[in-house]
Motif scaffolding. Structure first.
Motif, mmCIF file in Angstrom:
data_model
loop_
_atom_site.group_PDB
_atom_site.id
_atom_site.type_symbol
_atom_site.label_atom_id
_atom_site.label_comp_id
_atom_site.label_asym_id
_atom_site.label_seq_id
_atom_site.Cartn_x
_atom_site.Cartn_y
_atom_site.Cartn_z
ATOM 1 N N LYS A 147 9.241 21.421 -8.394
ATOM 2 C CA LYS A 147 10.531 22.472 -8.229
ATOM 3 C C LYS A 147 10.305 23.559 -8.935
ATOM 4 N N ILE A 148 9.682 23.651 -9.977
ATOM 5 C CA ILE A 148 9.550 25.116 -10.663
ATOM 6 C C ILE A 148 8.384 25.892 -9.965
ATOM 7 N N ARG A 149 7.473 25.255 -9.328
ATOM 8 C CA ARG A 149 6.450 25.841 -8.639
ATOM 9 C C ARG A 149 6.911 26.495 -7.651
ATOM 10 N N GLU A 150 7.688 25.457 -6.825
ATOM 11 C CA GLU A 150 8.510 26.189 -5.500
ATOM 12 C C GLU A 150 9.394 27.265 -5.744
ATOM 13 N N ALA A 166 18.377 36.369 -9.592
ATOM 14 C CA ALA A 166 18.828 36.225 -11.133
ATOM 15 C C ALA A 166 19.179 34.646 -11.104
ATOM 16 N N GLU A 167 19.736 34.160 -9.874
ATOM 17 C CA GLU A 167 19.760 32.563 -9.753
ATOM 18 C C GLU A 167 18.536 31.716 -9.848
ATOM 19 N N ILE A 168 17.437 32.291 -9.285
ATOM 20 C CA ILE A 168 16.265 31.635 -9.300
ATOM 21 C C ILE A 168 15.616 31.655 -10.998
ATOM 22 N N GLU A 169 15.943 32.763 -11.298
ATOM 23 C CA GLU A 169 15.496 33.160 -12.932
ATOM 24 C C GLU A 169 16.226 31.889 -13.670
ATOM 25 N N GLU A 170 17.649 31.534 -13.435
ATOM 26 C CA GLU A 170 18.338 30.969 -14.347
ATOM 27 C C GLU A 170 18.000 29.425 -13.969
ATOM 28 N N GLU A 171 17.800 29.072 -12.407
ATOM 29 C CA GLU A 171 17.282 27.706 -12.300
ATOM 30 C C GLU A 171 16.048 27.295 -12.935
ATOM 31 N N ILE A 172 15.088 28.558 -12.883
ATOM 32 C CA ILE A 172 13.703 28.022 -13.422
ATOM 33 C C ILE A 172 13.798 27.751 -15.018
ATOM 34 N N SER A 173 14.684 28.476 -15.604
ATOM 35 C CA SER A 173 15.000 28.377 -17.153
ATOM 36 C C SER A 173 15.428 26.965 -17.284
ATOM 37 N N THR A 174 16.637 26.614 -16.497
ATOM 38 C CA THR A 174 17.022 25.307 -16.965
ATOM 39 C C THR A 174 16.098 24.284 -16.709
ATOM 40 N N LEU A 175 15.475 24.200 -15.396
ATOM 41 C CA LEU A 175 14.406 23.186 -15.441
ATOM 42 C C LEU A 175 13.138 23.105 -16.358
ATOM 43 N N SER A 176 12.874 24.340 -16.751
ATOM 44 C CA SER A 176 12.045 24.434 -17.780
ATOM 45 C C SER A 176 12.120 23.670 -19.058
ATOM 46 N N ARG A 177 13.520 23.870 -19.444
ATOM 47 C CA ARG A 177 14.170 23.376 -20.622
ATOM 48 C C ARG A 177 14.009 21.982 -20.489
ATOM 49 N N LYS A 178 14.577 21.464 -19.314
ATOM 50 C CA LYS A 178 14.574 20.008 -19.011
ATOM 51 C C LYS A 178 13.055 19.365 -19.260
#
Length: 58
Positions: A9-12, A42-54
């Motif tokens: 998902k992060i790669r995508e 900005a939404e993608i940046e936030e989602e990448i950040s959230t998924l990276s944290r997980k």
């Protein structure tokens, strides 16, 4: 989500991010309305950040 799903998902999202940045640059060069693209980025940046944290917390 398991680790592999998070990584995929992060790669995508990163691919989408790059595509949107290219679109933003093209639109900006012709003085188009870039606000929607900036919001999507900005939404993608936030989602990448959230998924990276997980992923780190696994």
């Amino acid at each position: 989500m398991n680790k592999k799903e998070l990584e995929y998902k992060i790669r995508e999202l990163k691919l989408d991010y790059v595509r949107l940045q290219n679109d933003l640059e093209k639109l900006d060069s012709v003085n188009g309305n870039i606000s929607p693209l900036e919001r999507q980025i900005a939404e993608i940046e936030e989602e990448i950040s959230t998924l990276s944290r997980k992923l780190r917390d696994m």
